[in-house]
Structure formats: structure tokens, C-alpha cells
Design a protein around this motif. Structure first.
Motif, short mmCIF file in Angstrom:
data_model
loop_
_atom_site.label_atom_id
_atom_site.label_comp_id
_atom_site.label_asym_id
_atom_site.label_seq_id
_atom_site.Cartn_x
_atom_site.Cartn_y
_atom_site.Cartn_z
N GLY A 121 -35.37 7.61 4.24
CA GLY A 121 -35.69 8.05 2.89
C GLY A 121 -37.12 7.76 2.47
N ARG A 122 -37.91 7.17 3.33
CA ARG A 122 -39.29 6.84 3.00
C ARG A 122 -40.10 8.11 2.76
N ASP A 123 -40.97 8.09 1.73
CA ASP A 123 -41.74 9.27 1.34
C ASP A 123 -43.11 9.22 2.00
N LEU A 124 -43.40 10.24 2.83
CA LEU A 124 -44.70 10.31 3.53
C LEU A 124 -45.55 11.48 3.05
N THR A 125 -45.22 12.05 1.89
CA THR A 125 -45.96 13.23 1.44
C THR A 125 -47.43 12.92 1.20
N GLY A 126 -47.74 11.69 0.82
CA GLY A 126 -49.15 11.34 0.57
C GLY A 126 -49.88 10.87 1.80
N ARG A 127 -49.21 10.84 2.95
CA ARG A 127 -49.84 10.36 4.18
C ARG A 127 -50.34 11.55 5.00
N ASP A 128 -51.55 11.38 5.55
CA ASP A 128 -52.12 12.51 6.28
C ASP A 128 -51.39 12.78 7.60
N VAL A 129 -50.66 11.78 8.15
CA VAL A 129 -49.89 12.03 9.38
C VAL A 129 -48.82 13.09 9.14
N PHE A 130 -48.50 13.36 7.86
CA PHE A 130 -47.56 14.43 7.52
C PHE A 130 -48.30 15.66 7.02
N GLY A 131 -49.25 15.46 6.09
CA GLY A 131 -49.90 16.59 5.42
C GLY A 131 -50.72 17.48 6.33
N VAL A 132 -51.37 16.92 7.36
CA VAL A 132 -52.25 17.74 8.19
C VAL A 132 -51.49 18.80 8.99
N HIS A 133 -50.18 18.63 9.14
CA HIS A 133 -49.41 19.57 9.95
C HIS A 133 -48.84 20.74 9.13
N ARG A 134 -48.97 20.70 7.81
CA ARG A 134 -48.33 21.73 6.98
C ARG A 134 -48.89 23.12 7.26
N SER A 135 -50.22 23.25 7.21
CA SER A 135 -50.83 24.57 7.24
C SER A 135 -50.79 25.21 8.63
N ARG A 136 -50.96 24.41 9.68
CA ARG A 136 -50.98 24.97 11.02
C ARG A 136 -50.64 23.87 12.04
N ASP A 137 -50.32 24.32 13.24
CA ASP A 137 -49.98 23.40 14.31
C ASP A 137 -51.27 22.92 14.98
N ILE A 138 -51.62 21.64 14.76
CA ILE A 138 -52.86 21.09 15.32
C ILE A 138 -52.60 20.22 16.54
N GLY A 139 -51.32 20.17 16.99
CA GLY A 139 -50.99 19.35 18.16
C GLY A 139 -50.84 17.89 17.76
N ILE A 140 -51.38 16.98 18.56
CA ILE A 140 -51.25 15.55 18.30
C ILE A 140 -52.28 15.12 17.26
N TYR A 141 -51.85 14.37 16.27
CA TYR A 141 -52.75 13.85 15.25
C TYR A 141 -52.61 12.33 15.20
N VAL A 142 -53.73 11.64 15.11
CA VAL A 142 -53.76 10.18 15.03
C VAL A 142 -54.22 9.79 13.63
#
Length: 702
Positions: A121-142
């Protein structure tokens, strides 16, 4: 004493003082350059160690995310949120010491499955490890390093999109990696001097810093000398720079594979120069003593010249002898080190081949039933696995860890049986002759390996005889160390021959004089390993223009008469119905365990799995239907032979199949008792069927 003589002595005294000073200055400058060069080499080696460690961690994390993606691919979010997924993620995370948690995040940014129940149930909407994948598939993100809750461990996350059939965004898979795991490794890898080890992103964000500095900035500015050097050479290198307001630093860095991450290691130039200052003290003392000695001894120079010349000649002879002895020692150490290295590579490679071969053959069998037409790709993968296995066998042969199957062998009969094969292989331009010793005694060798060695030498001889020539294979009685009787097998050609420097290196692995693409350089190394492992010796007699003779001296068998070699056919991969007999698969490597269980299941058996010996014993106690124990040999805790002994104590009728990727365990590998079989990795599905069928036949006969 004339004025010219006084001046001559004055010049001699002045030279006695000035020459050591000049030598001291030159030696000091040279030594400083050497000390700094060694410091840079040490930085590069340490960065390479950090790079190797980080590559394995990130590759393991990516493989783990792939497994999670495969597991969740066809499941709905309600299924993903079930306790079964949590248990799967916890099991996946358990062997990963570097991982803090594994999460599956839904499209709204909430953790729907986690290896830790507290994260659900933890909210990760404000974390970039989640947000960067919304618009397109960028592969692995650190992601950047953050604190895991208030007062918790520092960690950074590696994430990727969850796979979907239509490419839409349907959540992400995240693995949180603890920074402390990296910091502890860097502290052990670094020399006990002032240093800074960094794991950082391409944008300068610091993921791990060792030693930790709470006052340091979390991101390196673009103007930092290290960042400028990384931007100039992103793949890696070394450099020297001075950060703003600081002292000169020496850097080495490497990019971690294709990930947007760099490892870097630095140390102050002053640390390296401290060693130089210590050397200067020694040089100064030596120079002072030398100057004083020259002044005092100048008048004895002429008298002692002849004695010193004789002493210098003795010193040169001693030095030459010592250098020759050191060269021989280095060569022996190098050959032994390469043997150990090839043995380790072959062990790891065999485990990978077991996964590739087992998985692809199961897949090939299923696709052959008509699922889809991709058989040609599977055939290509199997061919690649077969080639890798052959390379592994060559490496093991050189390392003298290749399992041999020696038997009494008639050398004349074995060579006679190869003549037709040799003539077809070598072509019409090469004449093949034999000269056999009458009534040559039997030798005790692995027949297949000896045939491969002779064929290898014959092909080398053909390549050396441009335009054709004569190949002669001879046998003769010989002796080994301790007057042990032996048979010498000589493969002689009329080729170009080899100079002494090439003969000296001929047995080194990967050394070859053939053009690129014409040879691996492992042929003679394989021959060397096989012969020495068989208790024999090998030598090369060659000279430019006089051809080459390779002599294999192999020990004579002191038992009964030799037996004829018999071919061994493979069992068919499609085995008859066997009433769903149960096989317990024990393997500490999760990927190998899964592949082995799938392959055994494909053969019609019911399978159970266990990750270690204790879990296997518990499974045996709980399930009385287990008929065969299929176990790895080398495992943490309770190893394979110990597990088999305890299991058979509890279940006397239990059959055991050992699967091993090592060249040998103990001295000659696991010694199977009645009811036990050893299966070498990589094994095919036919090999596996043969081993299990052997156990079935043994059980049926009881």
C-alpha cells in the motif's frame, strides 16, 4: 705536484660530490613518476574490482526484475496482490544480500506486492523511480539514494516498466538496493589510506560514498574534475584534477555495463607522494654515503680497478643465472595460475549451460508439438550452448580438472582405427603413415581424449604443411620418471617447424601463430592438460624448416589385457510412461533448480524442489513418494554427498543422481555408491533421461 695534477684531483673531488647529487636528482624525479604511475595503476585496479562487483549486482537485479515480470505478466492486479505473490517476492529476495525489498507497483503508484509485508500500500507517486516510466518505456532506471523511512537504512532503487502485450503503462517493478552493502565491499577492496569510493549516476547524483561524509553534497557539480573527466570519457579511464578549494586528486572510473551508473575511486596525490618522500630519505642517505666514499676512495680507484672488474663479471654471471631461474619460476606459476583460472571459469560456465540447454530443450519439445514455428531459433541457441560446452571442456582439460574415463587401451589398435578418419580430415595432399612398435603394451588412458589429442595434433600438422606433406604417427616403448614403463606416441610432420621462442610458449592457453579466426590457441593446451592429468608427459621437438614432432608419453596399464572400446548410444528423449514417479530436485542456485525441475517434469516425472540439504531432508520426511534424489554436489551447508548419505540412511531404497558443474570435487569427484549416478553439467535432456532411466532400472531390479 704540478698545477695540472692538483686541478685534476680537485675536479675528481668535485665530481665525487656533484655526480651523486645529479644522480640523486634524476633518481628522485624518476622515482616520483614511478610512484605516481603505480598509484594510478592501483586506482585503475581498484576501480575495476568495484566495476566487476557493481556489474554483478545490477545484472542480478535485472534478472530478478525479469523473473518478477514473467511471474506477473498474465496476472491481474487482484492476483498480484495475493499472499502468493508476496511469498514469491520474499523467496526471490532471500538470496540477494544486496536487496532490501522487491516491489510491484500498480499504475496508480501504490505498492501492490512486496517482499516485505510492511510496504504493501505504500505510495510511490512522488518518487521518480515510478514517475519516469509513465510517458514511455526507458528500460532500466536508477533512482537517487534516499533514507528508507525515518532512521532507516539508506537505499536506492532500480526500476523498470511491467511488460504488457500492447505496450501500455501498467505499473513498474522496483528493487531497492542497500547502500551499506556496497560501502562494506568498497571498504574491504580499498587500500588502508585516504581515499573516496563512489557509486554515482551519470548526472552526478551520489548513490554510495565510502567513507561516508554527512557534510558532502549529495550530487557532484558539473564543474567537479571527476564529472568533467566522466563526460569526456564516459566508458572509463583515469585523470588528475583539483576540486575547488581542495588539494590535487587522482581519479579512476568505469561505467557499469549499459546502466546509467559509474563507479569511481580517488585518492589525494599527497598520499602517493608520501611514499616518494620516504624513498627520498633513502636516496639521500645513499647519495651522502656514496659521495663520502668516492672522496675517500678516489686515490685507490686505479689500484682496485682490476679487482672490481673481476667482481663485476662474477656479479653479472650471478645476475644472469638468477634471472633465468626467476623466468622459469614465473613460467611455472603462470601455467598453474591459468589452470586454476580455467577451472573456475568452466565451473560457472557449466551452470549457465545447464540452464540454457535444459530450458531450451524443454521449450523445443513443447514447440515441436505445434505451439508455434520458432524451432530454428531454438536450434541456434542449442548450437551455441554446445559450442560453449566444448570450450569449457578444453579449458578444463588444460586445467587438468576434466573428468577422465581411463581404461586399458591398445595404442596401436586405437591409432589404426583412426587412420580413415585422419585421411578424410587431412585431405589428399597429406600422406598418413604409421610406424608401430611390435606388441606395444596397453596404456591406461581416456580413449576419447586420446583420439581428440591425436586428431588435434594432426590438424595442426596439416596447417603447418602448406601445399601438403607427410604425417607419421609412431609408437615406441619408453619410460617415465621413476623408471615407470610407458608408451611414446609421436605425431611427426614435414611442415615449416617452429623457432625456439614459439616452442617455449606452445602450451600456453590462447597462444597461437595462426591467423585470426583460424584457431583458439587452446589445442596444445588441451593436449598438455590431458596428458599430464593421465600421469604422462608431453614434449615438442621442432626447428624452422625441419618439421615438428609432438611426443606423448603415457603410462602403461599394469592390469589385465585391454578391452575394446564400445560406442555408447543415447537414450531417446521421449521416454515411456513411468507412473509419475517422484523426483526431489535439490539445487542452491534458483535458476538451475527451476530449469532442472522443468526438464525432469517434461520427461514425465513428478518433481519436488528444495534449495538446500535441510529443506530436502524435511521434504523426504513429509513425502514418502520420493523415489529419486536429484542433487547438486557443492552446496552451502549440507553438501550433496552428505545429503545423499543422510537421505539413504533414512530411506535405504532411495536412488540418487548427482549433478555437478565442477571439474572434480575432492580428489577425483564424487564416488558413486550402488544406487547412485553422477551426471556432469551441462547435460542434455537425453543425458538426464539416461541417468533417471538407469535409476529406474536399478530400482526395478531390487
Amino acid at each position: 705536484m704540478s698545477l695540472s695534477t692538483v686541478r685534476l684531483h680537485q675536479l675528481l673531488v668535485a665530481a665525487a660530490i656533484l655526480v651523486p647529487c645529479v644522480v640523486l636528482l634524476g633518481a628522485a624525479l624518476w622515482n616520483r613518476a614511478e610512484v605516481l604511475r603505480e598509484a594510478d595503476s592501483s586506482l585503475i585496479r581498484t576501480a575495476a574490482v568495484m566495476h566487476e562487483h557493481a556489474s554483478k549486482v545490477f545484472d542480478t537485479a535485472e534478472l530478478a526484475m525479469d523473473r518478477v515480470d514473467d511471474y506477473a505478466f498474465d496476472r491481474s492486479w487482484s492476483q498480484i496482490g495475493s499472499p502468493g505473490t508476496t511469498a514469491f517476492l520474499a523467496t526471490l529476495k532471500a538470496p540477494l544480500a544486496q536487496a532490501v525489498a522487491v516491489w510491484v507497483v500498480d499504475p496508480e503508484g501504490r505498492v501492490r506486492a512486496s517482499s516485505r509485508e510492511s510496504d504493501l500500500g505504500r505510495d510511490l507517486t512522488g518518487r521518480d523511480v515510478f514517475g519516469v516510466h509513465r510517458s514511455r518505456d526507458i528500460g532500466i532506471y536508477v533512482g537517487p539514494a534516499v533514507r528508507d523511512g525515518e532512521g532507516g537504512e539508506r537505499l536506492f532503487s532500480v526500476s523498470r516498466r511491467r511488460s504488457t502485450e500492447d505496450g501500455r503503462f501498467d505499473g513498474v517493478i522496483v528493487i531497492a538496493l542497500g547502500t551499506g552493502y556496497f560501502a562494506r565491499f568498497y571498504a574491504e577492496a580499498a587500500a588502508p589510506t585516504a581515499h573516496e569510493a563512489l557509486l554515482l549516476r551519470a548526472d552526478g547524483a551520489v548513490l554510495v560514498r565510502e567513507p561516508d561524509d554527512p557534510q558532502a553534497e549529495p550530487r557532484l557539480p558539473a564543474a567537479d574534475p571527476l564529472m568533467r573527466a566522466i563526460h569526456a570519457r564516459p566508458q572509463g579511464g583515469s585523470a588528475v584534477g583539483t576540486p575547488p578549494g581542495g588539494a590535487e586528486e587522482r581519479y579512476a572510473w568505469r561505467r557499469v555495463g549499459e546502466y546509467p551508473v559509474q563507479v569511481a575511486f580517488s585518492t589525494p596525490t599527497a598520499v602517493a607522494e608520501a611514499q616518494w618522500y620516504e624513498n627520498l630519505k633513502l636516496y639521500g642517505a645513499v647519495a651522502s654515503i656514496s659521495a663520502l666514499t668516492l672522496v675517500l676512495m678516489a686515490w685507490l680507484a686505479l689500484r682496485r680497478a682490476r679487482a672490481e672488474e673481476a667482481a663485476l663479471a662474477d656479479l653479472r654471471r650471478e645476475s644472469a643465472q638468477r634471472m633465468a631461474a626467476e623466468g622459469q619460476l614465473r613460467q611455472a606459476q603462470k601455467m598453474e595460475a591459468v589452470g586454476q583460472l580455467t577451472g573456475g571459469i568452466a565451473h560457472d560456465f557449466n551452470n549457465l549451460l545447464a540452464v540454457i540447454t535444459g530450458s531450451l530443450e524443454v521449450l523445443q519439445r513443447r514447440l515441436a508439438r505445434g505451439d508455434t514455428d520458432v524451432g530454428r531459433f531454438i536450434d541456434g541457441a542449442l548450437d551455441g550452448a554446445d559450442r560453449a560446452a566444448k570450450l569449457t571442456h578444453r579449458l578444463l582439460a588444460f586445467a587438468r580438472q576434466q573428468p577422465l574415463e581411463p581404461r586399458p587401451t591398445d595404442p596401436n589398435g586405437l591409432i589404426s582405427g583412426m587412420i580413415d578418419l585422419l585421411r578424410r580430415t587431412l585431405g589428399e595432399t597429406v600422406v598418413v603413415e604409421t610406424r608401430f612398435a611390435p606388441q606395444a603394451p596397453p596404456i591406461f588412458v581416456d580413449q576419447n581424449q586420446l583420439e581428440n589429442a591425436i586428431l588435434n595434433l594432426a590438424v595442426n600438422a596439416r596447417d603447418a604443411m602448406t601445399g601438403g606433406g607427410r604425417l607419421t604417427i609412431e609408437t615406441a616403448r619408453d619410460t617415465l620418471e621413476g623408471a615407470r614403463p610407458a608408451v611414446a606416441i609421436t605425431v611427426r610432420d614435414t611442415g615449416t617447424g617452429m623457432p625456439p621462442e614459439v616452442v617455449a610458449r606452445a602450451f600456453e592457453p590462447f597462444f597461437t601463430t595462426k591467423p585470426q579466426g583460424r584457431g583458439t590457441g587452446l589445442g596444445l593446451s588441451q593436449v598438455y592438460g590431458f596428458v599430464t592429468q593421465s600421469g604422462g608427459t608431453v614434449r615438442i621437438d621442432s626447428a624452422p624448416g625441419l618439421g615438428t614432432a609432438v611426443v606423448l608419453v603415457l603410462p602403461v596399464h599394469d592390469g589385465a589385457a585391454p578391452v575394446e572400446a564400445t560406442g555408447r548410444g543415447r537414450l531417446p528423449a521421449q521416454v515411456p510412461e513411468r507412473g509419475r514417479r517422484t523426483v526431489l530436485v535439490v539445487e542452491d542456485d534458483a535458476m538451475v533448480r527451476s530449469a532442472s525441475a522443468e526438464t525432469i517434469g517434461e520427461l514425465g516425472y513428478r518433481t519436488l524442489t528444495a534449495a538446500d540439504g535441510q529443506a530436502a531432508l524435511a521434504c523426504l520426511d513429509n513425502d514418502r513418494d520420493v523415489a529419486v534424489l536429484f542433487t547438486d554436489v557443492v552446496m552451502p551447508g549440507l553438501d550433496g554427498p552428505s545429503l545423499a548419505a543422510e537421505a539413504r540412511r533414512r530411506r535405504p531404497g532411495l536412488k540418487v543422481v548427482f549433478a555437478t558443474g565442477h571439474g572434480r570435487e575432492g580428489e577425483d569427484g564424487p564416488r558413486p555408491a550402488p544406487g547412485e549416478t553422477v551426471l556432469r553439467k551441462p547435460f542434455t535432456i537425453e543425458d538426464l533421461a539416461a541417468a533417471l532411466e538407469a535409476e529406474n532400472r536399478a530400482q526395478a531390479s531390487v
